[in-house]
Structures are given as C-alpha cells and as structure tokens.
Design an enzyme around this catalytic site. Sequence first.
Site, short mmCIF file in Angstrom:
data_model
loop_
_atom_site.label_atom_id
_atom_site.label_comp_id
_atom_site.label_asym_id
_atom_site.label_seq_id
_atom_site.Cartn_x
_atom_site.Cartn_y
_atom_site.Cartn_z
N CYS A 1 0.83 -1.21 0.00
CA CYS A 1 0.00 0.00 0.00
C CYS A 1 0.86 1.26 0.00
O CYS A 1 1.42 1.60 -1.03
CB CYS A 1 -1.03 -0.05 1.13
SG CYS A 1 -2.47 0.93 0.68
N HIS B 1 -4.11 -5.08 0.81
CA HIS B 1 -3.56 -5.46 2.12
C HIS B 1 -3.59 -6.98 2.29
O HIS B 1 -4.62 -7.53 2.69
CB HIS B 1 -4.37 -4.79 3.24
CG HIS B 1 -3.99 -3.37 3.48
ND1 HIS B 1 -3.55 -2.90 4.69
CD2 HIS B 1 -3.96 -2.32 2.63
CE1 HIS B 1 -3.28 -1.60 4.58
NE2 HIS B 1 -3.53 -1.22 3.34
N GLU C 1 -2.53 -8.72 4.60
CA GLU C 1 -2.62 -9.14 6.00
C GLU C 1 -4.01 -9.01 6.58
O GLU C 1 -4.25 -9.41 7.73
CB GLU C 1 -1.63 -8.32 6.85
CG GLU C 1 -2.08 -6.92 7.24
CD GLU C 1 -2.23 -5.92 6.11
OE1 GLU C 1 -1.77 -6.21 4.98
OE2 GLU C 1 -2.83 -4.85 6.33
N1 LIG Z 1 -3.19 1.57 3.47
C1 LIG Z 1 -2.30 2.41 3.06
O1 LIG Z 1 -1.11 2.22 3.16
C2 LIG Z 1 -2.83 3.71 2.50
C3 LIG Z 1 -1.82 4.48 1.73
C4 LIG Z 1 -2.28 5.90 1.45
N2 LIG Z 1 -2.33 6.65 2.67
C5 LIG Z 1 -3.62 5.86 0.74
O2 LIG Z 1 -4.60 6.20 1.31
O3 LIG Z 1 -3.72 5.49 -0.37
#
Ligand SMILES: NC(=O)CC[C@H](N)C(=O)O
Length: 708
Positions: free
Chosen positions: A87, A180, A182
């Site tokens: 992410c 994600h 996880e």
């Molecule tokens: N879950 C994250 O790492 C989000 C990354 C970034 N802050 C976004 O909103 O896209």
Amino acid sequence: MAILLIDSYDSFTYNLRSLIETSTGEKVITIHNDSIPYTSLLEFLPYFKAIIVGPGPGHPSIASDVGLIPYLFDGSLEVDIPILGICLGFQSLCLSQGCDVSRLDLIKHGQVYPVNHFSEHELFKGVPQGFESVRYHSLYVPELNDKLVKLASTVEEHNHKEIIMGVGHVDKPWFGVQYHPESICSFFGGQLVKNFMSLANEYNGKLRHIKAYDDVLLKGLCKKTEIPKLITNEVREAPQFFKFKEIDNGKKAIEICDLLNSKESEFVLLNSASFPGDWSIIGLPSASTSVYISHSTDSPDTVTIKKNSVTTQVSLNGGNIWSYISEFISDKLSKNLDTEQGFPFIGGLLGMFSYEEGEFIHVSNLPKLTSSEIPDTKLVYVEDCILIDHSTEKTYITTLNPETDIEIISQLVQSEHTLINSRLSIPTTKIVKPTYEEYTAQFSKCQEYLSNGDSYELCLTSSTEIHIPNNVTSWEIYKTLTLKNPSPYSAFFKFKDCCLISSSPERFVKWDDKHCELRPIKGTVRKTPEMDFNKASAILNTAKEIGENLMIVDLIRHDLYSFLSRVEVQKLMQVEEYTTVYQLVSVIQGQFEKNGYQGIDILSKSLPPGSMTGAPKKRSVELLQQLENRRRGLYSGVCGYWSVDNHSDWSVIIRSLYHYVDDVQNDDSVSVWRIGAGGAITVLSDLQGEWEELLTKLDSALQIFRLN
Ligand SMILES: NC(=O)CC[C@H](N)C(=O)O
Ligand SMILES: C=C(O[C@@H]1C=C(C(=O)O)C=C[C@H]1O)C(=O)O
C-alpha cells in the site's frame, strides 16, 4: 537472518508481522520509518534478507509520512536489497520510479475486491485468479512507466477502470502490492509473502552475502518499539486469603444496591444482568482495606492515593499509571482461581480510565473540562464483594480480608427492602446538544482527511451537557437509565470527584491467565416498529457497515499481535439485538504464552479502544483531537475490573452519563452531566445518516430526561 519490516505508524503492521513470521518462519525486526536516519540504517542492512515496507496514512511524497522509505528506493546501494512494498510502501516504490500517485475517484477503505494477476509471475505462484483481497486506499498509481511491470490488478465496478494492484521492477528485486495481504478478509496473503521470499532468496543467493543474525545488534535497532512487560514477578498460586458464602437471597443487584444506598453504605456496581455478561459485581469499599487510586493526565507524573481516609501524592518515578497499578497489585496477584462457581471477581481493582488516559492524545493542547483537574484514572481496590450469578440466580458474599465478618454483610443484604420508587424521568433545567451546523463542518473535514489518505475511518463524537438539579441523586439517575436502557455492561461508579452511569453494550477486553477477548461493535441500525432483525441484518450486510467493522477487527488484531502470536477472529460481523439498536459485533481472541505479556499489557497499550478512534489509530486520534478540540473525558474510555486472581473485564464507556465534582452551575444548585455520542465516519458515510445515528445513540441515554 531476518526480515526488516518498516512501519509507517499504521494500525495493521503487527498483522503483517504475524503474516510474515507464520508464512516464512523468519524472524521479523520492526522499526518505524523515522526510528533512525537512513544513514544509520545502512550498517544494519547486510543482516537482512529482505525489507517489507508496510502501509500507512498520508502520501508517499510527504516526508513526514514516509520518513526514510524514499531512500530505500534511491538505487544508491552497490547491491540492491529485495523489497516488498505494501500500500503506502507500494505507492512509495512507484513514486520513486517516476510514476504519478493520484487520488481515487471512489475511495476504498475496508472493501474486498477480486484481484487478477499476470504473466504467471513468481510473486503470485499458487495464487488463483480473482483471489479476494482487502483495499484500504485513497491514493493509487494510474499508470506505470518502463521501469515497472504490472503484475496484478482489479476492476472498479462503477467505471470498469483497471486499478493496478501489483508491480515488479524490471531489473531490481523490488515488488509492491496496493491491497492489504494481512487483512482478515484477504486470501493468499501468506502465499504472496512466501513467494516474495523465494524471489528474495534466489536473488540473495546470486548477489548478496547476508551476515549471520546478531541478536544484540538487531535488538539495538528496534529498541524503540519493544515494550517492557508490566508484570515481571512470579504470581502466587492462590490468593493469600479468600472466603465466600452463598446466601439465600432473591434480590437483584439493583435492589441490593438500593438497599445499600438507603443505608448510606458505599458501593460500586457492574451490573451485567443480560447477555453476554452474566454476573453482577458489587464492590464494597471499606475504610480499613480500600485504596482509591486517581491519576490525572494533567499531572502525569504523580498519582493520588487515598487509604484510611489519608490522601497522599505519590511520584511515579519515571513510570506511568500502568506500571503503578501493576506494581500495586503484583504482590496480591495470583493465578486464576478456578472455583466451581466460576467467580469472575474475588476482590481487586474496580473503576475506569478516560479516553485521555489512552495513547496518542496531547492533553496539554486541549481546554480543561472543569476548573480543577479531573481524574483520568479512577480505581478503588476492594476486598469485600457481593456477586450475583444470573445463570443460576445465586448470590455470594466474598472477601479477601480475614477480618471481614461475612455474616454482617449477609444480614445486611438479606434485610427487608423494597426498591425505592425510581423516577420515570429525570428533571433537567437545560440540555445543550451538538448542533447540526457544527457536526456538518466536522463531517466534511473528516471526508477531507479520508480522501487525502490520512485515515481510513474516523470515529467522530460529540458531547451533550445536561443540567440536573442537585436534589436528584446519581443513584436515581442510574435506576432510571438501567430501567429504560438495560445493557450488558451497565455500571454505576460514584466517587468523591466523579461519577459514571453507564449503559454500555460494548465489551472492550476481557482476560484471564490464558486468553483475552475483544468484542468491538461497529455498525448500528435504529430499532423501530418497522425495523426487524432480518431487515437490520440486510442493512448491516452492506459494504459500508462491513467496511467499518472490518477496519476495527483488523486494528484490534494488530493491537493483539503486537504482544501475542496467537490471535483468532472467532466471530466476524454478527448482528446482535439491543434495546434501542441492532449492532454488528465481532469477537477476537488472543492466547497468552508462558512468561509472556499479560492482559494488563494489552489494556495499557490498546487504549483508547479502536472502535472509538478509527484507523490507523495514531493518526486518527491526532486528527480527531484537532477536529473535536475537546477532552472526551470518561466517554470513550473503559470501565470494569481487574480481580486479584487475574480475571478482568472492561467495557467501552458509551451510552453513558458522567459528572465531575466541579462541574456545577448556579451556585452549586445544578450539576452538569455529560453524554458523548458519535459514530464511525468512512467515505461511504452520508451526513444525514451519520447525524441520525448520533442522535439515536444519544437518545439511548437522553430518553430518560425531561426539561423542567
Ligand atoms: N493503506 C495504506 O497504506 C494507504 C496508503 C495511502 N495513505 C492511501 O490512502 O492510499
Ligand atoms: C461512538 C459510539 O459508538 C461506537 C460507534 C459505533 C458505530 O459507529 O457503529 C458502534 C458502537 C461504538 O463502538 C457511541 O455510542 O457514541
């Protein structure tokens, strides 16, 4: 040899650490992106097989959001290190290679999408097409340049646009995924990490020499994130003294307390008269053995102790309130007393912690609630109790004090008493509710933070003031509230400087020697004659409500994984019915290990409760503080008990009234009471819906008042 995990103050980092450890069997060293300067990190890199750069709030181009991360991708090392970005880590990789990072037109927080992968790349070996994964992002990478190859993507349902979900670098051992792996609702996350490590090992085998794991050196690196254990001594096998007596008594907890109240006998009450709490606990403070512990975050370095009517200020000597209470109880603490009756509490600490006693709040920047310092921790140590088992309707008197005469308490409890008529409603002189205008402005600010990628969910709350004439007693208020809004975690705590009347439906954490259990509620539907269980379940089964709950489940898993290696989600998003609302509830259980962290460690580091903050917790708490610009006080904190035999249970202070002694008006003839109410704001929230939800929750306590 180990893997380095870089955390950007996200709330899912320890879920990731657990996923890496369990899928690869490797040791993981976790640091924050600003734990040390990049130049200092360089000397440690030869010890790591690979780096995983985790998710986080903010933007990959903002230095304070990403710390040392951009340096990892600047290509300045003689031999590159394998890196997997997740992410924010993925976005940082793409940005460093010259790709744009833009804002999604429809932001996805806690939503499950099918992901497809391409070119039979090793990174997705053994992962089926269309595997489900959770997205938590506001930002995305619209296009790749010739340095990066697309390895996976998903498709937006609203415009059929493809969103890149996975990349690999053309000539460096760098990979990234936007989703994600996880999350509790993601599949094949472990396989992805395993595949990444196979790629990393292959690369390392050809090009890198990895130094043998050096415990001292690497522990030095992660010093900042290691948390000391609060209980370090061996606890005794059983309490020094414990005696109980079953008494023949048909009285309910509220009747017993009413009797005690009429005799001006002091008591505190946890009245779990309905599922899932099945005992009521009445603590009986006594002049000779009880100890009152108060702590204010305005004077963080001292604690006030009252014992035998003598009040003393004690310096915390560099410790904090958690180390103080742990030490206070440690010489009394025993292993679980597994009695035939299954007593939840046999004496110990009862009381509450405010929101401000939790992590990440900067109290000094907030206006005070009353003219004098208010207690943020308020606990009483009691040795004498009355316990009522609602499943068998049996009543017990218990004591830890050899001097206590159980007979005297039995006779008192058994004496003739009829519940003194409770008031049908409580008179008030004034009710100051939050205004729709103020809420609207805060709501749109929340939406701004959410769309900037600073938070995935924000639990925005408000405060309502109720002015009550002093001829109404707090016990009368409690009786009326519990009659109108019975709840599993109802509570009454009256101390000299503050009073709490709770009708909370939400457990925060319960623990014993073996397990802890957390029970977040997120997702609320108002009960009306037209709204039945099936209709409410259908509403609660939508992306908005599921997303809200999922984010908190992932956050709580993280809170537990920071201490424990065995964490299980036992119930995921079940609908439960309460007096005024239907709620979506999840249950997460963690298992303690021998000589490891215990329940108190978890409580101390998991406050404020994730369901009252949102995620990622640190950033969300900071944003909420700016937005609300007030202390929440006891609202959003927790109340409950810690028994000397290490059984403990704490509920979230919501749907509750509270009052501080100095909070008075009109020459002391009127007391100011407060109720907090709010709810989680996500990108799927709509202003009107959230405002109504806030009013519904507020009403669960406000319904007992009438304006005089
Ligand atoms: N879950 C994250 O790492 C989000 C990354 C970034 N802050 C976004 O909103 O896209
Ligand atoms: C914020 C409150 O409740 C919290 C928010 C909920 C939600 O957003 O659905 C549900 C239960 C609580 O965790 C409140 O009652 O004031």
